[in-house]
Design a protein around this motif. Structure first.
Motif, mmCIF file in Angstrom:
data_model
loop_
_atom_site.group_PDB
_atom_site.id
_atom_site.type_symbol
_atom_site.label_atom_id
_atom_site.label_comp_id
_atom_site.label_asym_id
_atom_site.label_seq_id
_atom_site.Cartn_x
_atom_site.Cartn_y
_atom_site.Cartn_z
ATOM 1 N N LYS A 1 -2.074 -4.614 1.925
ATOM 2 C CA LYS A 1 -1.404 -5.523 2.858
ATOM 3 C C LYS A 1 -0.407 -6.414 2.124
ATOM 4 O O LYS A 1 0.739 -6.580 2.555
ATOM 5 C CB LYS A 1 -2.448 -6.369 3.593
ATOM 6 N N GLU A 2 -0.845 -6.979 0.997
ATOM 7 C CA GLU A 2 0.031 -7.848 0.214
ATOM 8 C C GLU A 2 1.249 -7.071 -0.306
ATOM 9 O O GLU A 2 2.374 -7.568 -0.263
ATOM 10 C CB GLU A 2 -0.748 -8.478 -0.942
ATOM 11 N N ILE B 1 8.271 -5.477 2.641
ATOM 12 C CA ILE B 1 8.995 -5.878 3.854
ATOM 13 C C ILE B 1 9.931 -7.037 3.539
ATOM 14 O O ILE B 1 11.081 -7.061 3.985
ATOM 15 C CB ILE B 1 8.003 -6.242 4.994
ATOM 16 N N ALA B 2 9.459 -7.992 2.739
ATOM 17 C CA ALA B 2 10.313 -9.119 2.346
ATOM 18 C C ALA B 2 11.510 -8.615 1.538
ATOM 19 O O ALA B 2 12.649 -9.075 1.726
ATOM 20 C CB ALA B 2 9.506 -10.138 1.548
ATOM 21 N N GLU C 1 3.642 -6.490 2.524
ATOM 22 C CA GLU C 1 4.361 -7.723 2.860
ATOM 23 C C GLU C 1 5.500 -7.967 1.878
ATOM 24 O O GLU C 1 6.605 -8.364 2.270
ATOM 25 C CB GLU C 1 3.395 -8.911 2.886
ATOM 26 N N LYS C 2 5.242 -7.718 0.575
ATOM 27 C CA LYS C 2 6.290 -7.881 -0.435
ATOM 28 C C LYS C 2 7.428 -6.882 -0.193
ATOM 29 O O LYS C 2 8.606 -7.227 -0.305
ATOM 30 C CB LYS C 2 5.719 -7.699 -1.839
ATOM 31 N N GLU D 1 -6.760 -5.458 1.453
ATOM 32 C CA GLU D 1 -5.991 -6.672 1.157
ATOM 33 C C GLU D 1 -4.857 -6.410 0.163
ATOM 34 O O GLU D 1 -3.725 -6.845 0.404
ATOM 35 C CB GLU D 1 -6.918 -7.792 0.658
#
Length: 118
Positions: free
Chosen positions: A94-95, A101-102, A98-99, A91
């Motif tokens: 993953k977070e 990628i953003a 995601e950050k 997890e």
């Protein structure tokens, strides 16, 4: 195919083969009776062996079924726990991804805007 059907076919075929061989050979009456008696004794022994094998097979299947009923739920629970642990351990990664990628998307948008302005 059921196992009992297979063994029944095997025994029936053996009996038919034995009877065919006994009656197709040229023998006198006493020799024929002796052969039939011998074949009968042999077949009784083979039937006994088949009966023992079927009993062993039934016992083995019963044992396997009991063992599966005990062990499969334990294994499934272990797999569920492993998956849950894996999800929890991945997890944070993953977070973070995601950050990142953003952030990359934001950087690309800024780059596109700066290219459009020129």
């Amino acid at each position: 195919m059921r196992i009992s059907t297979f063994f029944l076919g095997l025994v029936t075929g053996s009996v038919a083969a034995a009877v065919t061989v006994i009656y197709s050979t040229p023998q006198s009456g006493s020799e024929l009776r002796s052969s039939v008696k011998s074949a009968s004794t042999d077949m009784k022994g083979k039937f006994g062996e088949v009966k023992v094998k079927i009993a062993e097979l039934k016992e083995s299947i019963t044992h396997m079924t009991k063992e599966a009923k005990e062990n499969v739920p334990i294994a499934v629970e272990g797999i569920k726990d492993s998956i849950q642990h894996w999800q929890q351990s991945t997890e944070p990664i993953k977070e973070r991804m995601e950050k990142e990628i953003a952030a990359i998307q934001t950087a690309l948008e800024k780059l596109e805007k700066s290219i459009e302005v020129r």
